[in-house]
Design a protein around this motif. Structure first.
Motif: not given
Lengths: 267, 236, 326
Positions: A138-148
């Motif tokens: 889920q952290l990975l998904a959040a990172m993608r959402a933060l445009r990483i």
């Protein structure tokens, strides 16, 4: 033998666990930035920040002791700030002379060192709360959402997956070394060999680990290619944030801004 | 539908010039289940990597009715499900779901269909409840099943497996053999587990030093003790 | 149970030790460099490198578990920037170290989140660029003879750690969280020793790879290395070499910069009132007011905590009760 203790995530159903990872990551960052921005010695703001940290910790159902214990790990770094009690100019708190010269501890210096340690301690606890209540995928998904960049997130994911596999391999290497490390019965021989020799053995183990990783990297690429991998990182889109989650995000950010304003007004 | 593997005069050389595969020929008919046996270093894994174009040798490899060329590589890879020996190599994603969804995602399927494929593949290996799990925390037997599901989710015509029973305890091995028996795909399995071969696969190819030295009914091969001994194998 | 220790967090700056300005500036630099690195890795090295970088990042992280006793309870550790650079070339090494430091901060709180940009810059960018510059220079000067792999590996690993440490000290001084004349020499001094451990392990690993798979040592060399990075390394090495002694002998300059970073961080020049005086009419003594306000604050925190703990207990008890009913 599996290295499970590496993963700080504690499964659970608390409100903090259920909060969307994107909201959690964003609010954690906002909290840490706010904490960094609060002026030195703004004790009222620190108390409010501490109240927030404490609330979050209680809401996780993990027990405050867990957070306090882990957060103390950062304290040794505070030694770097300690000399400031002498170097910051301000109202003298204590002065003494010795052979080496005169030392003066200033009120402002102490204030600053305590502030730095507090900031570090508070930020650390929030970061611990994030890691303890958010599963890494889920952290990975959040990172993608933060445009990483997606490619970087994909590498993060691969790294995390193989961290456990390679930590197991590293432990096996350490065991093999321990199994063959023994003292001679003849007391005149020093055990353990010279430092350079010890370092070379350790370096050999690191090289061994890297070699296996190179080979594994090739095999993983084969496994990815076999399923159609073309170099682009692809994932399913994330569901949109629900209204309640937006509300929590907005509320959290507003609290951060309020604390900053308060700190400024009082200053 | 073709479901066939057809290999003609396949030669593969290592960068140093040594021949890993030295003129391999065989044909596998639709729905056939075939064993590939031989000593370590015979070239089994190398041969399997040719079946969906990860390695390219000289000679002809026709899979599912298509000659492998760079232009139809992705079609070939969708038609041939390759299951690697070490499930830790095959399961490279953070969660079981991500791993099983990987193939369908790269086939460009829409989200709903990807999810349906994942559910179907996990059901086929009876691991429905494991989608959100982290692969590292699974047992070897569970990992092997998930690895097979990552291939099944692409709905392949042909399944190619490398040592599916290696490292399994007797019960997990038994479960896996039952699972493989249920799957309808054309199958080529490289293995040292001759008891499984006897039970599951009617036809056997013996590979040694890069050549197919024998291609016959499994029972005939397992009865030929001289042949088995000559190629580092042992009657089960 | 084997004792598992990770790299000493001396180079991993926690949150709270960098001013927001320093932290955000270094984040900006880091983001730009990482994005360029991602592009270059994708273009030059191809898709095969993506799983490779992930696994090598995991290997470097796991490699940090391998330690050897030095003396007095301390141990030598691997940081890995030099090894990653020598094996994979500078661009891939930047990505690998970014992942290592990112996971350390995000999952293990080894280094902060706001400070992560700085940590990646110090260990993942400075460490990589310095290694590339030193290693390539020595290899080229020696005409690529075999011994230069090990000499180059040793010196570049040692220097990358020492220079990363000096830069870390500079950043702390710039943030006003550690006096320059203490932070920079202390950081440098400690890491002159820690760097030796890094250098020895790096050489040991290079030797192992050289004797088992010498072809792996050619991967990093085959990559288009780029004169730009080499130059960047030269400039960086000179800048740190000049700036560190200068900064530590003239700490006032850095102090001044730190003080100029906005009133937000350094509002201590205006004595800080926790609760304005008018809240406690009649109490003239500032210290007393401070203590009173502190007590009020602690009570507030306690009230919040008790309230939440109480609510959680009731809720958990209720859900437990409803579960036993079913």
């Amino acid at each position: 033998m599996h290295v499970h203790f590496l993963d700080p995530y504690h499964a659970g159903g608390s409100p903090i666990h259920r909060l969307d990872a994107r909201v959690k990551l964003a609010l954690t960052l906002a909290f840490i930035i706010t904490t960094s921005l609060v002026p030195f010695g703004a004790w009222a703001a620190y108390i409010l920040l501490f109240a927030i940290v404490l609330s979050v910790e209680l809401l996780t159902d993990l027990g405050i002791a867990y957070f306090f214990k882990r957060a103390f790990l950062a304290l040794p770094f505070a030694l770097a700030a300690l000399p400031l009690i002498f170097t910051v100019q301000g109202a003298p708190l204590a002065t003494w002379s010795s052979g080496a010269g005169t030392f003066t501890i200033s009120v402002e210096g102490v204030e600053r060192v305590v502030s730095i340690a507090l900031k570090s301690w508070l930020s650390m606890q929030m970061a611990i709360a994030l890691a303890a209540t958010t599963a890494f995928p889920q952290l990975l998904a959040a990172m993608r959402a933060l445009r990483i960049p997606k490619l970087l997130v994909a590498i993060f994911g691969l790294m995390w997956r193989y961290l456990f596999v390679l930590a197991d391999e590293a432990l096996r290497l350490l065991r093999a070394r321990a199994a063959r490390s023994s003292a001679s019965r003849d007391a005149q021989y020093k055990t353990g060999g010279a430092i350079v020799w010890r370092a070379r053995v350790t370096g050999g183990m690191a090289g061994n680990l890297l070699l296996r990783s190179f080979e594994r990297g090739d095999r993983i690429y084969d496994a990815m290619a076999a399923r159609g991998y073309d170099g682009e990182a692809r994932v399913l889109p994330m569901p949109a944030l629900q209204a309640a989650q937006w509300l929590i995000l907005g509320g959290g950010l507003a609290v951060c801004v309020l604390i900053l304003l308060l700190a400024l007004l009082l200053a | 539908m073709h479901h066939t593997i057809e290999i003609r005069e396949l030669v593969f050389k290592y960068p140093d010039g040594a021949r890993a595969l030295d003129g391999v020929n065989f044909y596998i008919a639709p729905g056939e289940k075939v064993a590939l046996v031989g000593p370590n270093g015979a070239g089994k894994s190398t041969l399997l990597l040719h079946l969906n174009g990860i390695l390219r040798g000289e000679g002809s490899v026709r899979v599912a009715g298509m000659e492998i060329t760079p232009s139809n590589l992705l079609k070939i890879r969708a038609a041939v499900g390759l299951v690697f020996q070490d499930p830790d190599d095959q399961l490279f994603s953070p969660t079981v779901f991500d791993d099983v969804a990987f193939g369908p995602l790269y086939q460009g399927l829409p989200e709903a269909q990807v999810r349906a494929r994942v559910a179907e593949a996990l059901a086929a290996v009876r691991m429905q409840d494991y989608a959100p799990r982290v692969s590292h925390h699974l047992s070897v037997g569970q990992k092997k099943r998930i690895a097979i599901a990552t291939a099944l989710s692409m709905q392949p015509e042909i399944l190619v497996l490398d040592e599916p029973t290696a490292g399994l305890d007797p019960r997990a091995r038994r479960d896996l053999i039952h699972l493989l028996r249920e799957l309808p795909q054309t199958m080529l399995i490289a293995t040292h587990d001759l008891r499984m071969v006897a039970e599951l696969l009617p036809r056997t190819l013996v590979l040694d030093q890069g050549r197919i030295v024998k291609d016959d009914a499994t029972r005939a091969i397992l009865d030929d003790e001289d042949l088995l001994r000559a190629h580092g194998l042992e009657k089960p | 149970m084997l004792a598992v220790t990770f790299a000493p967090p001396v180079l991993h700056i926690p949150d709270g030790f960098l001013s927001v300005l320093v932290a955000l500036s270094l984040w900006l630099v880091t983001i730009v460099v990482v994005i360029i690195a991602l592009r270059r890795v994708n273009a030059d090295l191809g898709e095969r490198q993506v799983p490779m970088m992930g696994v090598l990042a995991a290997a470097i992280f796991a490699g940090q578990m391998l330690n050897f006793p030095v003396a007095g309870g301390t141990s030598g550790h691997l940081l890995g920037a030099a090894l990653a650079t020598i094996l994979m070339g500078p661009w891939a090494a930047v990505i690998i170290m970014t992942c290592v430091i990112g996971i350390q901060g995000l999952i293990f709180q080894d280094g902060g989140l706001l400070a992560m940009g700085a940590n990646i810059f110090n260990m993942g960018i400075v460490g990589v660029v310095i290694t590339h510059f030193v290693y390539r220079s020595i290899r080229a000067a020696a005409g690529n003879r075999v011994w230069s792999i090990f000499v180059g590996g040793f010196l570049s690993a040692w220097l990358s750690v020492v220079l990363s440490a000096l830069i870390t000290g500079l950043e702390l001084a710039l943030s006003g969280t550690s006096p320059a004349n203490v932070a920079i020499p202390a950081m440098g001094g400690v890491h002159i020793l820690i760097g030796l451990g890094e250098a020895l392990i790096t050489v040991g690993a290079l030797a192992f790879l050289y004797f088992t798979r010498p072809d792996l040592l050619k991967i990093g060399e085959a990559k288009p290395a780029g004169r730009g990075i080499w130059l960047a390394g030269l400039v960086m090495a000179i800048a740190v070499a000049v700036a560190s002694p200068l900064a530590s002998s003239h700490p006032d300059g850095l102090e001044w910069v730190a003080e100029q970073q906005g009133f937000l961080m350094h509002a201590q020049s205006a004595p800080y009132h926790i609760v304005p005086d008018y809240l406690f009419p009649g109490i003239e003594n500032q210290a007393l007011a401070t203590i009173l306000a502190g007590i009020v604050g602690v009570l507030v925190v306690f009230a919040v905590a008790l309230g939440i703990a109480y609510a959680r207990r009731n809720k958990n008890a209720a859900s437990a009760a409803s579960q036993t009913q079913h």
